[in-house]
Design an enzyme around this catalytic site. Structure first.
Site, PDB file in Angstrom:
ATOM      1  N   GLY A 130      32.024  -7.148 -68.872  1.00 52.89           N
ATOM      2  CA  GLY A 130      31.329  -5.973 -68.339  1.00 52.89           C
ATOM      3  C   GLY A 130      30.140  -5.538 -69.172  1.00 52.89           C
ATOM      4  NE  ARG A 187      23.960  -5.922 -55.067  1.00 55.09           N
ATOM      5  CZ  ARG A 187      23.616  -6.244 -56.301  1.00 55.09           C
ATOM      6  NH1 ARG A 187      23.311  -7.473 -56.584  1.00 55.09           N
ATOM      7  NH2 ARG A 187      23.607  -5.331 -57.257  1.00 55.09           N
ATOM      8  CG  ASP A 256      24.927 -12.523 -55.612  1.00 54.45           C
ATOM      9  OD1 ASP A 256      24.749 -13.671 -55.175  1.00 54.45           O
ATOM     10  OD2 ASP A 256      25.018 -12.262 -56.827  1.00 54.45           O
TER      11      ASP A 256
HETATM   12  P1  AMP Z   1      24.401 -12.206 -61.691  1.00 47.02           P
HETATM   13  O1  AMP Z   1      24.377 -13.624 -62.145  1.00 47.02           O
HETATM   14  O2  AMP Z   1      23.894 -11.239 -62.733  1.00 47.02           O
HETATM   15  O3  AMP Z   1      23.784 -11.988 -60.346  1.00 47.02           O
HETATM   16  O4  AMP Z   1      25.936 -11.825 -61.556  1.00 47.02           O
HETATM   17  C1  AMP Z   1      26.817 -12.431 -60.658  1.00 47.02           C
HETATM   18  C2  AMP Z   1      28.147 -11.711 -60.689  1.00 47.02           C
HETATM   19  O5  AMP Z   1      28.766 -11.848 -61.971  1.00 47.02           O
HETATM   20  C3  AMP Z   1      28.055 -10.229 -60.411  1.00 47.02           C
HETATM   21  O6  AMP Z   1      29.171  -9.868 -59.653  1.00 47.02           O
HETATM   22  C4  AMP Z   1      28.107  -9.637 -61.792  1.00 47.02           C
HETATM   23  O7  AMP Z   1      28.573  -8.316 -61.781  1.00 47.02           O
HETATM   24  C5  AMP Z   1      29.068 -10.574 -62.498  1.00 47.02           C
HETATM   25  N1  AMP Z   1      28.881 -10.590 -63.961  1.00 47.02           N
HETATM   26  C6  AMP Z   1      27.834 -11.115 -64.647  1.00 47.02           C
HETATM   27  N2  AMP Z   1      28.006 -10.933 -65.975  1.00 47.02           N
HETATM   28  C7  AMP Z   1      29.176 -10.265 -66.144  1.00 47.02           C
HETATM   29  C8  AMP Z   1      29.906  -9.779 -67.270  1.00 47.02           C
HETATM   30  N3  AMP Z   1      29.468  -9.930 -68.519  1.00 47.02           N
HETATM   31  N4  AMP Z   1      31.084  -9.144 -67.032  1.00 47.02           N
HETATM   32  C9  AMP Z   1      31.540  -8.979 -65.782  1.00 47.02           C
HETATM   33  N5  AMP Z   1      30.910  -9.409 -64.691  1.00 47.02           N
HETATM   34  C10 AMP Z   1      29.735 -10.048 -64.849  1.00 47.02           C
HETATM   35 MG    MG Z   2      23.245 -10.385 -59.333  1.00 44.48          MG
END
Ligand code: AMP
Ligand code: MG
Length: 491
Positions: A130, A187, A256
């Site tokens: 998180g 989104r 997304d």
């Molecule tokens: P993103 O690659 O930033 O578009 O993220 C893709 C998904 O992974 C989303 O649902 C994010 O909330 C989740 N996510 C990315 N990094 C983390 C993290 N460090 N902890 C929890 N969820 C994450």
């Molecule tokens: Mg994202």
């Protein structure tokens, strides 16, 4: 007391329209407090335009809000549920390390999402912690603000705070939280989530909410949901054309990460192209080049087709007719995109009117740029200022021939040479956030706690069409390297 401070002194004027949507769309959730927040950067002009008092935001109570240690009066924080096609595979997602803190109503009556990114685990975190690291949050700050200055619709960055806690990646890194501002965080993946796991009624409520929030001009007498699809197609056709025109590679165009508002979102593995090559990919995980520069318009169309599928039950009671309406709308995307791209390219070459051969004039230039590995931004800059002597491309007979055709083309319009030059100045940025400059700024910030490099960079990037003396140094290319530049996701 706190209420007075948040509302009267700081200017938080919050509403929570998303929290009034069906419960299936989100989970109410609070940020996880952090040990010792420290404000690293605050976007004063953005704060002011939001109706916030930049000075009050820098107080201990103000910074505590950016850290997730204090919920401002009137906020109802929540984690949004969404799904997405990640590299083509459909997955259930959601805010795993972000929270929608609330929505700020500006003095002009506009509504903006205030999101904390890196604010701790949520019910959608899966295995993640998180949290976010300082480097990537500053990177998002720099590039999103540069995009805004370039005139490209984007989420904005209001502040970055460090948390005083380390996060564990390959090594220990300083933890940070970015406050992101967006027209909304709706989104394509939000619609996919509801279409897959929600009810027909929830889908209709979401579509109505979206129409009211982003497309209030759509009338009650038309097929509102078809209009929604068409409007989103229009916005994305404009957005992606703008990306192509400045050489921006998003890097992770999963559904997304495609907004309904038409803003660029999620600055993970994005980067700007130096040498012109449609196959350019920077993201370490994009091994097949799905999100390469030249593929972005096609992926945009693919993602919009996924959006259209979610709307089918709303488009028409008869499934076949619904599919026909969706297909007709989607088939217009490429044409709209191409129209925007061509208009933008004409402007980059100082062309005001339209001729049939303009497309081939542009394509000839681009293929020469690719052949001679010319820098995309600097080539257009050199054409703008007629300083075409010092690269391989400009020394070739091919280019000389093209240049003659181009000059003849400019001669076939009423506008003067001076107006052409002005149009080119306004259409060709002096600079973009060059990868080596961004890296140098992040290195100084994260390793030495020296933010001056980043601040200077942000300064020159804030007026990319100024073509001023201070910018000249920032136009230079990185020293040739044997290793290609690589970017990383979700860091
Ligand atoms: P993103 O690659 O930033 O578009 O993220 C893709 C998904 O992974 C989303 O649902 C994010 O909330 C989740 N996510 C990315 N990094 C983390 C993290 N460090 N902890 C929890 N969820 C994450
Ligand atoms: Mg994202």
């Amino acid at each position: 007391m706190t209420k007075r401070k948040d509302i009267i002194e700081t200017g938080w004027n919050l509403d929570n329209s998303y929290a009034r949507l069906p419960k299936a769309l989100f989970t109410s959730h609070s940020p996880t407090p952090v040990r010792s927040p420290k404000l690293i950067i605050l976007n004063d002009p953005l704060a002011t335009s939001l109706g916030l008092n930049a000075e009050a935001l820098q107080s201990e109570d103000g910074v505590a809000v950016f850290a997730g240690n204090r919920i401002p009066e009137g906020a109802l924080p929540l984690a949004q549920a969404y799904a997405g096609h990640q590299f083509g595979n459909f997955t259930r997602l959601g805010d795993g390390r972000a929270l929608l803190l609330s929505e700020q109503i500006t003095p002009l009556g506009e509504r903006f999402d205030i999101q904390l990114k890196g604010s701790g685990r949520t019910p959608y975190s899966r295995g993640g912690d998180g949290r976010a690291a300082l480097g990537p949050m500053l990177r998002e700050y720099i590039i999103s603000e540069a995009m805004h200055a370039l005139g490209i619709p984007t989420t904005r960055s209001l502040a970055v705070v460090t948390t005083g806690e380390s996060i564990i990646r390959e090594t220990d890194l300083p933890g940070a939280i970015l406050t992101r501002v967006a027209a909304s965080h709706l989104r394509v993946g939000t619609f996919q989530y509801v279409a897959k796991w929600g009810t027909a009624q929830e889908l209709r409520v979401l579509a109505d909410y979206t129409l009211k929030r982003h497309f209030p001009g759509v009338g009650a007498d038309e097929n509102r949901y078809l209009s929604l699809l068409q409007e989103v197609i229009k916005r994305q056709a404009l957005l992606i054309a703008k990306w192509q025109l400045v050489g921006f590679i998003h890097g992770v165009m999963n559904t997304d990460n495609m907004t309904i508002s038409g803003e660029t979102i999620d600055y993970g593995p994005c980067a700007f192209m130096d040498e012109y090559d449609p196959a350019t990919v920077f993201s370490s995980i994009d091994i097949h080049g799905r999100y390469a520069y030249g593929n972005q318009p096609y992926i945009g169309g693919w993602n919009l087709a996924r959006f259209a599928e979610t709307l089918l039950p709303l488009l028409h009671a008869d499934q076949e007719q619904a599919v026909k309406l969706a297909q007709d709308a989607i088939s217009e995307f490429m044409e709209l995109y191409h129209h925007n791209w061509l208009a933008g390219m004409r402007a980059k070459l100082g062309i005001f009117n339209e001729e049939m051969q303009d497309k081939s004039l542009i394509e000839d230039l681009l293929s020469m740029m690719q052949k001679y590995r010319a820098d995309y931004t600097n080539t257009f800059r050199a054409l703008t200022f007629d300083t075409t002597e010092d690269t391989v491309l400009f020394g070739t007979p091919e280019f000389a021939q093209w240049h003659e055709l181009w000059q003849a083309r400019l001669g076939r319009q009423e506008e003067s040479k001076a107006s052409s030059h002005q149009l080119m100045r306004n259409s060709n940025p002096a600079l973009i956030p060059r990868n080596h400059r961004v890296e140098a700024a992040l290195e100084a910030a994260v390793k030495q706690g020296d933010y001056s490099v980043m601040e200077r960079l942000l300064g020159v990037l804030s007026s990319p069409y100024a073509h001023s003396h201070e910018q000249v140094d920032y136009c230079t290319l990185p020293a040739p390297s044997t290793r290609p530049y690589r970017t990383f996701c979700g860091t």
